[in-house]
Design an enzyme around this catalytic site. Sequence first.
Site, short mmCIF file in Angstrom:
data_model
loop_
_atom_site.label_atom_id
_atom_site.label_comp_id
_atom_site.label_asym_id
_atom_site.label_seq_id
_atom_site.Cartn_x
_atom_site.Cartn_y
_atom_site.Cartn_z
N LYS A 9 43.78 24.38 15.84
CA LYS A 9 45.12 23.90 15.52
C LYS A 9 46.01 23.96 16.78
CE LYS A 9 44.55 25.32 10.67
NZ LYS A 9 45.05 26.17 9.54
N TYR A 49 45.15 17.54 4.20
CA TYR A 49 45.59 18.67 3.37
C TYR A 49 46.14 18.22 2.02
CZ TYR A 49 45.07 22.22 7.09
OH TYR A 49 44.56 23.11 8.03
N PHE A 57 54.95 25.25 1.07
CA PHE A 57 54.81 25.26 2.53
C PHE A 57 54.24 23.96 3.09
CE2 PHE A 57 50.99 27.26 0.70
CZ PHE A 57 49.98 26.46 1.24
N ARG A 85 33.20 29.64 7.86
CA ARG A 85 34.33 30.29 7.16
C ARG A 85 34.31 31.79 7.44
NH1 ARG A 85 38.34 27.36 4.38
NH2 ARG A 85 38.36 28.92 2.72
N THR A 91 42.36 33.50 5.42
CA THR A 91 43.49 32.61 5.72
C THR A 91 44.65 33.36 6.38
OG1 THR A 91 42.88 31.31 3.76
CG2 THR A 91 45.07 30.92 4.68
N ARG A 102 40.30 34.57 13.37
CA ARG A 102 41.68 34.87 12.97
C ARG A 102 41.96 36.37 13.06
NH1 ARG A 102 41.51 30.94 7.68
NH2 ARG A 102 42.10 28.96 8.68
N ASN A 112 47.45 30.17 12.14
CA ASN A 112 46.13 30.83 12.07
C ASN A 112 45.03 30.13 12.87
OD1 ASN A 112 45.77 28.74 10.30
ND2 ASN A 112 45.36 29.99 8.49
N HIS A 115 40.90 25.66 11.68
CA HIS A 115 40.55 25.19 10.34
C HIS A 115 39.03 25.10 10.21
CE1 HIS A 115 39.98 22.53 6.88
NE2 HIS A 115 39.14 21.85 7.65
N GLU A 126 35.84 15.34 5.65
CA GLU A 126 36.77 15.58 6.76
C GLU A 126 36.24 15.00 8.06
OE1 GLU A 126 37.36 19.83 6.48
OE2 GLU A 126 38.54 19.65 4.65
P1 GTP Z 1 42.13 25.86 6.53
O1 GTP Z 1 40.79 26.16 7.15
O2 GTP Z 1 43.17 25.48 7.55
O3 GTP Z 1 42.01 24.84 5.40
O4 GTP Z 1 42.64 27.25 5.92
P2 GTP Z 1 42.12 27.99 4.61
O5 GTP Z 1 41.05 27.19 3.94
O6 GTP Z 1 41.81 29.38 5.01
O7 GTP Z 1 43.43 28.00 3.71
P3 GTP Z 1 44.02 26.84 2.74
O8 GTP Z 1 43.11 25.65 2.74
O9 GTP Z 1 44.37 27.48 1.45
O10 GTP Z 1 45.37 26.47 3.49
C1 GTP Z 1 45.38 25.54 4.56
C2 GTP Z 1 46.33 26.01 5.63
O11 GTP Z 1 47.65 25.95 5.13
C3 GTP Z 1 46.15 27.45 6.08
O12 GTP Z 1 45.14 27.64 7.02
C4 GTP Z 1 47.52 27.74 6.68
O13 GTP Z 1 47.63 27.18 7.99
C5 GTP Z 1 48.43 26.98 5.73
N1 GTP Z 1 48.92 27.85 4.68
C6 GTP Z 1 48.26 28.29 3.57
N2 GTP Z 1 49.02 29.11 2.82
C7 GTP Z 1 50.21 29.20 3.49
C8 GTP Z 1 51.43 29.90 3.25
O14 GTP Z 1 51.57 30.62 2.27
N3 GTP Z 1 52.42 29.73 4.18
C9 GTP Z 1 52.29 28.94 5.28
N4 GTP Z 1 53.30 28.81 6.15
N5 GTP Z 1 51.16 28.27 5.54
C10 GTP Z 1 50.14 28.40 4.66
MG MG Z 2 41.26 25.13 3.50
#
Ligand code: GTP
Ligand code: MG
Length: 149
Positions: A9, A49, A57, A85, A91, A102, A112, A115, A126
């Site tokens: 990112k 997303y 958010f 993962r 996350t 992370r 973070n 992705h 994707e």
């Molecule tokens: P990705 O690999 O990026 O998809 O992350 P993930 O699978 O661990 O988490 P998820 O798909 O639920 O959320 C996608 C992304 O949205 C996260 O990696 C964060 O960057 C962002 N995100 C998720 N939850 C929050 C939140 O509560 N606040 C904020 N600011 N960002 C969030």
């Molecule tokens: Mg995700």
Amino acid sequence: VERSYIMIKPDGVQRGLVGEIISRFEKKGFLLKGLKLFQCPKDLAQEHYKDLKDKPFFPKLIDYITSGPVVCMAWEGAGVVASARKLIGATNPLQAEPGTIRGDLAVQTGRNVVHGSDSPDNGKREIELWFKEGELCQWESVQAPWLIE
Ligand code: GTP
Ligand code: MG
């Protein structure tokens, strides 16, 4: 074959973590099939997303992902989606285990650094979304017989 879409990112790029993050997947033994530095347009971030579009958010997430260049990668190997993962970690970086990307390199969910696809189906979806035809390379690593018996 299984593939995962892994993306560094904009914070990872800005903080000079590109080499460090790529290195973790290389050293693990997955095969890099696609790689580019890319400024993500808003509509692509929204499509990527889309499952989160109703979250509070979401607008901040789209601003974050489009705030600077990202590094797009397609990694291949048996079990790569779940393994990536694990390498990436939880996350919320404060909950991510030490030793994960992370867990070692970030402090906040909204920054973070990386992705990773959450299922093989989403890995395929994707990679098709972020790469054009011809941008992936068909090749085999000389390490293959030393990685897989
Ligand atoms: P990705 O690999 O990026 O998809 O992350 P993930 O699978 O661990 O988490 P998820 O798909 O639920 O959320 C996608 C992304 O949205 C996260 O990696 C964060 O960057 C962002 N995100 C998720 N939850 C929050 C939140 O509560 N606040 C904020 N600011 N960002 C969030
Ligand atoms: Mg995700």
